[in-house]
Design an enzyme around this catalytic site. Structure first.
Site, PDB file in Angstrom:
ATOM      1  N   HIS B 114      88.610  41.866  58.691  1.00  0.00           N
ATOM      2  CA  HIS B 114      88.645  41.556  60.121  1.00  0.00           C
ATOM      3  C   HIS B 114      87.798  42.603  60.867  1.00  0.00           C
ATOM      4  O   HIS B 114      87.510  43.684  60.334  1.00  0.00           O
ATOM      5  CB  HIS B 114      90.087  41.585  60.619  1.00  0.00           C
ATOM      6  N   GLU B 116      88.451  44.645  63.343  1.00  0.00           N
ATOM      7  CA  GLU B 116      89.067  45.953  63.583  1.00  0.00           C
ATOM      8  C   GLU B 116      89.143  46.774  62.296  1.00  0.00           C
ATOM      9  O   GLU B 116      88.862  47.980  62.285  1.00  0.00           O
ATOM     10  CB  GLU B 116      90.474  45.788  64.182  1.00  0.00           C
ATOM     11  N   CYS B 144      95.620  41.296  65.107  1.00  0.00           N
ATOM     12  CA  CYS B 144      96.692  40.723  64.286  1.00  0.00           C
ATOM     13  C   CYS B 144      97.517  41.869  63.691  1.00  0.00           C
ATOM     14  O   CYS B 144      97.136  43.031  63.789  1.00  0.00           O
ATOM     15  CB  CYS B 144      96.103  39.839  63.184  1.00  0.00           C
ATOM     16  N   CYS B 147      95.578  44.223  61.444  1.00  0.00           N
ATOM     17  CA  CYS B 147      94.649  45.089  62.186  1.00  0.00           C
ATOM     18  C   CYS B 147      95.390  46.123  63.013  1.00  0.00           C
ATOM     19  O   CYS B 147      94.982  47.279  63.095  1.00  0.00           O
ATOM     20  CB  CYS B 147      93.738  44.234  63.067  1.00  0.00           C
TER      21      CYS B 147
END
Lengths: 219, 219
Positions: B114, B116, B144, B147
């Site tokens: 992801h 991040e 999320c 993250c």
């Protein structure tokens, strides 16, 4: 070439004799942080073979014993190599080990390189796909929220873990480990400022999704 | 050499004109999933300079505007490159961009890549350390749980995000995104079996910590 993040499977440490008498607790995660026991997979195996009820259960225990042993061995190995904290994880598909990894936080200067995240990343690379729905993961310790998030995102079908988070917390690890599966720590205890854009800022950031949805495949 | 996971900073897209009129909401995370507003950092800046109360606030908004714009640009860029979903993240230290990254899930066949997580990994590599307590992170969308776990583990001091998770959920992304910061999704909704070793199995896995605690530095 990217540096390997997993160790190869080396001869097992002398741990096996201590694994006699495995007992297990099993839960199926339900929405809303509730645990249930209504969908036990090995329960259905027993149901399908009522005449030999004991044997399949022993088999499942032996199988889990074997793979959890590998995860525990990885935890020790990671510390011996000074790669990171004492955590190991093994991804299994069809009774075969796909990857066996340990915490690589120090080795890779990467706070996200927990054993489970590393194992998922390496398994996906090895299998050439971003979902592992035909795989299980064995973790030496209860996964932290980041790792459980990675397990969820990878669609792994089964998680087996050994130590409760409290065993790690007792020697100084962050108690947020315990939050993903049991919610007994303080996931968001960090004294961190969190700021959300509003108005046009939020609108612009939200438009990203509507404006790009045709251009990528959902996953 | 490991393949770069971040794009370099290229000329900005034509988004700036749309960023007028930023409004912001700010929270400081407290234990137990409560949000408070008692420790606002830029609030204290205003208090320290009562004669010019408006100027620091505008400055902070301009600064946040600039870095969130970069994160939004990264989100678009990632989709244009077919690297992954429409998410971007920027790590900032002392008003300088350390890394600017986007979702690399498809590019790297890695469900943990992801924006991040990628940004944190790359920032740590670039700065040569596993904690980013002197850094902020700007995310185009609400992080999320995976993250947010990574943000927490990296000790980042401040998180600024643009879109609410619902904007991503509306086009098909997993609603577990909303669980880390607001708990409005179902973090553990996965129909996944979770099994914990008990008895000797648990003991052996827990012994890992006690037996190795002298051999590694806590982090």
């Amino acid at each position: 070439m990217e540096e390997a993040q997993c160790t190869s499977l080396s001869p097992p440490l002398s741990l096996h004799g201590q694994f006699d008498g495995f007992l297990w607790s099993v839960a199926v995660i339900n929405p809303g942080f509730c645990f249930g026991v209504s969908k036990l997979r090995f329960g259905s195996v027993l149901d399908a073979d009522p005449g030999h009820g004991k044997l399949p259960l022993v088999s499942v225990q032996d199988r889990d014993h074997k793979f959890l042993t590998k995860a525990v061995e990885e935890a020790y190995r990671g510390v011996e190599c000074s790669d990171g904290g004492p955590f190991g994880a093994v991804v299994v598909r069809n009774d075969e080990v796909v990857v066996s990894c340990h915490n690589m936080v120090l080795k890779h200067t990467d706070p996200t390189a927990h054993a489970e995240v590393t194992a998922i990343r390496e398994a996906c690379k090895k299998l050439g796909k971003i979902e592992l729905s035909d795989c299980e993961i064995y973790a030496s310790c209860e996964p932290c929220p980041m790792c459980f998030g990675a397990v969820h995102l990878s669609r792994i079908k089964r998680l087996v873990y050994g130590a409760k988070a409290e065993a790690a917390i007792a020697i100084g690890f962050d108690d947020f480990i315990a939050d993903a599966l049991r919610g007994t720590g303080y996931y968001q205890k960090a004294n961190m400022e969190i700021k959300k854009a509003d108005g046009n800022g939020a609108l612009l950031a939200e438009q990203v999704f509507e404006k790009t949805k045709e251009k990528f495949q959902m996953y």
